[in-house]
Scaffold this motif. Structure first.
Motif, PDB file in Angstrom:
ATOM      1  N   ARG A 230       0.820  -1.210   0.000  1.00 43.64           N
ATOM      2  CA  ARG A 230       0.000   0.000   0.000  1.00 43.64           C
ATOM      3  C   ARG A 230       0.855   1.262   0.000  1.00 43.64           C
ATOM      4  NH1 ARG A 230      -5.509  -0.166   3.483  1.00 43.64           N
ATOM      5  NH2 ARG A 230      -6.414  -2.061   2.577  1.00 43.64           N
ATOM      6  N   ALA A 231       1.990   1.198   0.693  1.00 45.52           N
ATOM      7  CA  ALA A 231       2.857   2.373   0.791  1.00 45.52           C
ATOM      8  C   ALA A 231       3.855   2.468  -0.355  1.00 45.52           C
ATOM      9  CB  ALA A 231       3.614   2.340   2.115  1.00 45.52           C
ATOM     10  N   GLY A 232       3.873   1.437  -1.220  1.00 44.54           N
ATOM     11  CA  GLY A 232       4.827   1.439  -2.323  1.00 44.54           C
ATOM     12  C   GLY A 232       6.264   1.357  -1.856  1.00 44.54           C
ATOM     13  N   THR A 233       6.507   0.576  -0.813  1.00 45.99           N
ATOM     14  CA  THR A 233       7.839   0.472  -0.222  1.00 45.99           C
ATOM     15  C   THR A 233       8.793  -0.247  -1.171  1.00 45.99           C
ATOM     16  OG1 THR A 233       6.725   0.249   1.913  1.00 45.99           O
ATOM     17  CG2 THR A 233       9.084  -0.208   1.857  1.00 45.99           C
ATOM     18  N   ASP A 234       9.983   0.304  -1.329  1.00 42.95           N
ATOM     19  CA  ASP A 234      10.954  -0.309  -2.248  1.00 42.95           C
ATOM     20  C   ASP A 234      11.590  -1.539  -1.622  1.00 42.95           C
ATOM     21  OD1 ASP A 234      13.798   0.534  -1.048  1.00 42.95           O
ATOM     22  OD2 ASP A 234      12.445   2.245  -0.869  1.00 42.95           O
ATOM     23  N   THR A 235      12.221  -2.339  -2.472  1.00 44.12           N
ATOM     24  CA  THR A 235      12.789  -3.620  -2.058  1.00 44.12           C
ATOM     25  C   THR A 235      13.831  -3.483  -0.958  1.00 44.12           C
ATOM     26  OG1 THR A 235      12.413  -4.570  -4.253  1.00 44.12           O
ATOM     27  CG2 THR A 235      14.047  -5.658  -2.862  1.00 44.12           C
ATOM     28  N   ALA A 236      14.715  -2.507  -1.086  1.00 48.38           N
ATOM     29  CA  ALA A 236      15.782  -2.322  -0.098  1.00 48.38           C
ATOM     30  C   ALA A 236      15.216  -1.982   1.275  1.00 48.38           C
ATOM     31  CB  ALA A 236      16.738  -1.224  -0.557  1.00 48.38           C
ATOM     32  N   THR A 237      14.178  -1.161   1.296  1.00 49.03           N
ATOM     33  CA  THR A 237      13.567  -0.766   2.572  1.00 49.03           C
ATOM     34  C   THR A 237      12.862  -1.946   3.225  1.00 49.03           C
ATOM     35  OG1 THR A 237      13.257   1.496   1.757  1.00 49.03           O
ATOM     36  CG2 THR A 237      11.975   0.823   3.682  1.00 49.03           C
TER      37      THR A 237
ATOM     38  N   LYS B 288      13.582  -5.098   2.911  1.00 46.19           N
ATOM     39  CA  LYS B 288      14.605  -6.006   3.438  1.00 46.19           C
ATOM     40  C   LYS B 288      15.215  -5.440   4.720  1.00 46.19           C
ATOM     41  CE  LYS B 288      18.683  -8.685   2.149  1.00 46.19           C
ATOM     42  NZ  LYS B 288      19.336  -8.464   3.465  1.00 46.19           N
ATOM     43  N   ALA B 289      15.470  -4.136   4.742  1.00 46.25           N
ATOM     44  CA  ALA B 289      16.076  -3.517   5.923  1.00 46.25           C
ATOM     45  C   ALA B 289      15.138  -3.598   7.124  1.00 46.25           C
ATOM     46  CB  ALA B 289      16.423  -2.060   5.622  1.00 46.25           C
ATOM     47  N   LEU B 290      13.858  -3.350   6.910  1.00 52.91           N
ATOM     48  CA  LEU B 290      12.886  -3.422   7.998  1.00 52.91           C
ATOM     49  C   LEU B 290      12.738  -4.855   8.507  1.00 52.91           C
ATOM     50  CD1 LEU B 290      10.126  -1.017   6.622  1.00 52.91           C
ATOM     51  CD2 LEU B 290      11.533  -0.652   8.659  1.00 52.91           C
ATOM     52  N   ASP B 291      12.734  -5.804   7.583  1.00 52.93           N
ATOM     53  CA  ASP B 291      12.599  -7.204   7.974  1.00 52.93           C
ATOM     54  C   ASP B 291      13.817  -7.658   8.781  1.00 52.93           C
ATOM     55  OD1 ASP B 291      11.011  -9.809   7.521  1.00 52.93           O
ATOM     56  OD2 ASP B 291      13.026 -10.372   6.898  1.00 52.93           O
TER      57      ASP B 291
END
Length: 227
Positions: A116-123, A125-128
């Motif tokens: 929904r927020a259009g979060t990019d792949t790098a973000t 992975k970093a959050l996970d």
């Protein structure tokens, strides 16, 4: 409300909670079909199946509301042989079920929000990666795993010692725990079958006479007899 009515509600809740928990897990598996999926792959799949993912999360979060009263009723009405084992297993199970609510929110919500927020792949992975070392989340996961696996198995073993469930019930609890920690839709379906095999007899023990012929004990009719 009479004790008999309370026990009937608790018995229904025990079965409903087990079904909600295992059905929610099965729905999750239909979206995240591989236990080795990357967080970005899960997020993409969730984006494609938002309704199924939401249903899985709601079922998982609601399960303890029904499950916990049933577990507490089993602890309260088990006397004599096996009562201490049931108390220990029930306490761990309740701990795991309470933690499962936080676990459900922490797991299902972020993957739905990434898309929904259009979060990019790098973000993503970093959050996970960051979530795996955050103390509150780590504590929730540990409590959830210990309660749902060791707690449930111990509870059913105690009920068997008390002669309140058949011999296959604790075996089914082990299968339930193993299925929950394994990947794939087939294991999710096995988990539902195992949940019914374990908790239907336990629910029945709350509302029908025991194998020894005595009536089901009242919630208030308890003693401090040892195992």
């Amino acid at each position: 409300m009479t004790n008999s009515t309370l026990l009937r509600f608790s018995a229904v809740g025990l079965v409903a909670g087990a079904l909600f928990l295992s059905l929610g897990d099965l729905l999750r598996r239909t979206v995240d079909s591989s236990s080795g999926s990357s967080p970005t792959a899960i997020a993409a799949s969730v984006h494609d199946h938002p309704g199924v993912w939401l249903a899985a999360g709601i079922l998982s979060a609601l399960a303890p509301v029904f499950f916990i009263p049933g577990v507490c009723a089993l602890v309260a009405t088990t006397r004599g042989r096996g009562s201490r084992v049931v108390a220990v297993g029930g306490s761990l199970a309740v701990l795991g079920l309470v933690a499962s609510v936080g676990h459900a929110v922490a797991y299902y919500a972020p993957f739905a929000l990434y898309g929904r927020a259009g979060t990019d792949t790098a973000t993503i992975k970093a959050l996970d990666d960051a979530s795996e070392s955050y103390p509150m989340l780590v504590a929730l996961i540990i409590a959830f795993i210990v309660g749902i696996t060791i707690g449930m198995i111990t509870l059913l073993v105690g009920l068997r010692r008390a002669r309140r469930v058949p011999v296959w019930a604790p075996v089914a609890a082990v299968v339930f725990a193993v299925a929950g920690s394994s990947g794939g839709v087939a294991m999710g379906m096995l988990g539902i079958a195992a949940a019914l095999a374990a908790f239907l007899p336990a629910a029945r023990a709350l509302v029908v006479p025991t194998t020894g012929g005595a009536s089901a004990p009242s919630v208030r009719d308890m003693d401090s007899t040892s195992v």
